[in-house]
Scaffold this motif. Structure first.
Motif, short mmCIF file in Angstrom:
data_model
loop_
_atom_site.label_atom_id
_atom_site.label_comp_id
_atom_site.label_asym_id
_atom_site.label_seq_id
_atom_site.Cartn_x
_atom_site.Cartn_y
_atom_site.Cartn_z
N THR A 1 0.85 -1.18 0.00
CA THR A 1 0.00 0.00 0.00
C THR A 1 0.89 1.23 0.00
O THR A 1 1.92 1.26 0.68
N THR A 2 0.51 2.24 -0.76
CA THR A 2 1.31 3.46 -0.87
C THR A 2 0.61 4.62 -0.17
O THR A 2 -0.59 4.85 -0.37
N THR B 1 5.51 6.54 1.66
CA THR B 1 5.62 5.38 2.54
C THR B 1 4.96 4.19 1.85
O THR B 1 3.81 4.27 1.44
N TYR B 2 5.73 3.11 1.73
CA TYR B 2 5.20 1.86 1.20
C TYR B 2 5.00 0.93 2.38
O TYR B 2 5.94 0.68 3.14
N GLN B 3 3.78 0.42 2.54
CA GLN B 3 3.50 -0.49 3.64
C GLN B 3 3.36 -1.89 3.06
O GLN B 3 2.45 -2.17 2.29
N SER C 1 2.56 -5.74 3.48
CA SER C 1 1.75 -6.61 4.33
C SER C 1 1.91 -8.04 3.84
O SER C 1 1.74 -8.32 2.65
N ARG D 1 15.04 -2.93 2.17
CA ARG D 1 14.99 -1.47 2.29
C ARG D 1 16.13 -0.82 1.51
O ARG D 1 15.93 0.21 0.86
N TYR E 1 10.11 5.49 2.44
CA TYR E 1 10.12 4.66 3.63
C TYR E 1 9.41 3.34 3.33
O TYR E 1 8.46 3.31 2.55
N GLU F 1 7.62 0.18 5.39
CA GLU F 1 7.16 -0.38 6.65
C GLU F 1 6.67 -1.80 6.39
O GLU F 1 6.05 -2.06 5.37
N SER G 1 4.36 -4.94 7.90
CA SER G 1 3.31 -5.26 8.88
C SER G 1 2.65 -6.57 8.51
O SER G 1 2.81 -7.08 7.40
#
Length: 76
Positions: A22-23, A31-33, A35, A56, A71, A73, A75
């Motif tokens: 997700t961006t 931020t790229y999350q 999952s 990263r 960034y 992240e 999760s």
């Protein structure tokens, strides 16, 4: 960038269909999350965070041409 993250992570995990990125874009940062399935968290993070750090590093190097700070992240 999403495709790069997915192409790096999918071969590492047991449940590649559950990999999602997700961006979140703000004024001066992106931020790229990432999952993944909770059973795959250890594979994505690695011993002492080495795999996560390597992912990263690649993502930050690929995005260095952009004007925004990137960034990543991770999760469940």
């Amino acid at each position: 960038m999403k495709e790069l993250i997915v192409s790096i992570v999918k071969p590492l995990v047991d449940f590649p269909e559950e990999v999602q990125v997700t961006t979140f874009e703000e004024e001066n940062r992106v931020t790229y999350q990432l999952s993944v399935n909770k059973n795959d968290m250890g594979k994505v993070i690695g011993k002492q965070g080495r795999v996560a750090k390597a992912i990263r590093t690649v993502v930050y190097a690929a995005g260095s041409s952009q004007q925004k700070k990137i960034y990543l992240e991770i999760s469940e």
